[in-house]
Design an enzyme around this catalytic site. Structure first.
Site, PDB file in Angstrom:
ATOM      1  CG  ASP A   1      -1.691   1.179   1.488  1.00  0.00           C
ATOM      2  OD1 ASP A   1      -2.535   1.168   2.404  1.00  0.00           O
ATOM      3  OD2 ASP A   1      -1.489   2.178   0.762  1.00  0.00           O
TER       4      ASP A   1
ATOM      5  CB  SER B   1      -3.222   4.922 -16.638  1.00  0.00           C
ATOM      6  OG  SER B   1      -3.313   6.329 -16.704  1.00  0.00           O
TER       7      SER B   1
ATOM      8  CG  ASP C   1      -7.076  10.762  -6.265  1.00  0.00           C
ATOM      9  OD1 ASP C   1      -7.775  11.308  -7.153  1.00  0.00           O
ATOM     10  OD2 ASP C   1      -6.440  11.407  -5.421  1.00  0.00           O
TER      11      ASP C   1
HETATM   12  N1  APR Z   1      -1.360   1.599  -2.991  1.00  0.00           N
HETATM   13  C1  APR Z   1      -0.809   1.292  -4.191  1.00  0.00           C
HETATM   14  N2  APR Z   1      -1.535   1.070  -5.305  1.00  0.00           N
HETATM   15  C2  APR Z   1      -2.886   1.162  -5.192  1.00  0.00           C
HETATM   16  C3  APR Z   1      -3.537   1.485  -3.974  1.00  0.00           C
HETATM   17  C4  APR Z   1      -2.712   1.708  -2.837  1.00  0.00           C
HETATM   18  N3  APR Z   1      -3.228   2.026  -1.655  1.00  0.00           N
HETATM   19  N4  APR Z   1      -4.887   1.495  -4.212  1.00  0.00           N
HETATM   20  C5  APR Z   1      -5.065   1.183  -5.508  1.00  0.00           C
HETATM   21  N5  APR Z   1      -3.861   0.973  -6.097  1.00  0.00           N
HETATM   22  C6  APR Z   1      -3.561   0.574  -7.471  1.00  0.00           C
HETATM   23  C7  APR Z   1      -4.664  -0.059  -8.264  1.00  0.00           C
HETATM   24  O1  APR Z   1      -4.836  -1.420  -7.874  1.00  0.00           O
HETATM   25  C8  APR Z   1      -4.076   0.065  -9.662  1.00  0.00           C
HETATM   26  O2  APR Z   1      -3.116  -0.962  -9.878  1.00  0.00           O
HETATM   27  O3  APR Z   1      -3.253   1.741  -8.214  1.00  0.00           O
HETATM   28  C9  APR Z   1      -3.338   1.411  -9.595  1.00  0.00           C
HETATM   29  C10 APR Z   1      -4.049   2.561 -10.314  1.00  0.00           C
HETATM   30  O4  APR Z   1      -5.457   2.394 -10.180  1.00  0.00           O
HETATM   31  P1  APR Z   1      -6.442   3.641  -9.867  1.00  0.00           P
HETATM   32  O5  APR Z   1      -6.235   4.068  -8.468  1.00  0.00           O
HETATM   33  O6  APR Z   1      -7.799   3.217 -10.307  1.00  0.00           O
HETATM   34  O7  APR Z   1      -5.890   4.808 -10.805  1.00  0.00           O
HETATM   35  P2  APR Z   1      -6.063   5.070 -12.382  1.00  0.00           P
HETATM   36  O8  APR Z   1      -6.309   3.815 -13.141  1.00  0.00           O
HETATM   37  O9  APR Z   1      -4.882   5.922 -12.729  1.00  0.00           O
HETATM   38  O10 APR Z   1      -7.401   5.932 -12.456  1.00  0.00           O
HETATM   39  C11 APR Z   1      -7.367   7.236 -11.920  1.00  0.00           C
HETATM   40  O11 APR Z   1      -9.241   6.833 -10.532  1.00  0.00           O
HETATM   41  O12 APR Z   1      -9.320   7.075  -8.274  1.00  0.00           O
HETATM   42  C12 APR Z   1      -9.620   7.700  -9.451  1.00  0.00           C
HETATM   43  O13 APR Z   1      -9.377  10.017  -8.936  1.00  0.00           O
HETATM   44  C13 APR Z   1      -8.807   8.951  -9.646  1.00  0.00           C
HETATM   45  O14 APR Z   1     -10.126   9.632 -11.498  1.00  0.00           O
HETATM   46  C14 APR Z   1      -8.876   9.088 -11.128  1.00  0.00           C
HETATM   47  C15 APR Z   1      -8.788   7.642 -11.610  1.00  0.00           C
END
Ligand code: APR
Length: 172
Positions: A10, A117, A34
């Site tokens: 995490d 992404s 995020d």
């Molecule tokens: N630590 C590390 N990685 C994480 C965590 C965490 N706590 N939580 C989620 N992830 C991973 C997800 O499993 C994925 O592999 O981060 C990666 C990116 O996924 P998303 O968070 O969905 O980000 P993204 O695909 O870039 O989409 C961005 O999602 O949350 C919204 O506000 C954000 O609109 C934006 C979009």
């Protein structure tokens, strides 16, 4: 010594100079990583983000880390996958490079990235990983401050993709 490491975990618990947030262009929070970063950092993060007037895809902006173990959070909106015909590859590379440029000017030695992404934005993981690793590797060759970059993967499948991409780059 410059190195890229791939870990499972995490990103909100990782103690580095800067963690990178996979944000959206509003910079006002969301789900996924995020949401996790905003929850862990506390409300002051959103308050600072409100002063930034958003961020364009592939660009990056920096804030303090507040309650997070990291000093800074670098926010970058990665591209939403639209089939690969909207410069998604270039924009994803830009997110990594522009985040590292900001880390460099803020004298960060250690930086952690999530897999930008490849969640809600549906960028195919097996395409994203080599783009990310190559961008980081290229940047590290000329970086003066940034020495260690960690890809923090939230699940085993993501970690496997980045481990494979790193092996490929090292064998190239
Ligand atoms: N630590 C590390 N990685 C994480 C965590 C965490 N706590 N939580 C989620 N992830 C991973 C997800 O499993 C994925 O592999 O981060 C990666 C990116 O996924 P998303 O968070 O969905 O980000 P993204 O695909 O870039 O989409 C961005 O999602 O949350 C919204 O506000 C954000 O609109 C934006 C979009």
């Amino acid at each position: 010594m410059k190195e890229i490491t791939i870990t499972l975990g995490d990103i909100t618990t990782v103690k580095v100079d800067a963690i990178v947030n996979a944000a959206n262009t509003s910079l006002l929070g969301g789900g996924g990583v995020d949401g996790a970063i905003h929850r862990a950092a506390g409300p002051q993060l959103l308050a600072e983000c409100r002063t930034l007037n958003g961020c364009r895809t592939g660009e990056a902006k920096i804030t303090k880390g507040y309650r997070l173990p990291s000093k800074y959070v670098i926010h970058t909106p990665g591209p939403i996958w639209q089939g690969g015909t909207h410069h998604e590859r270039e924009l994803l590379r830009n997110s990594y490079v522009n985040s590292l440029k900001l880390a460099e000017v803020h004298d960060c030695r250690t930086v952690a990235f999530p897999s930008i992404s490849t969640g809600v934005y549906h960028f195919p993981l097996e395409r994203a990983a080599p783009i990310a690793i190559t961008a980081i590797q290229d940047f590290l060759q000329s970086a003066k401050f940034v020495e260690q970059v960690q890809m923090v993967c939230f699940d085993a499948g993501t970690k496997q993709a980045y481990d494979h991409a790193l092996t490929q780059v090292n064998e190239a």
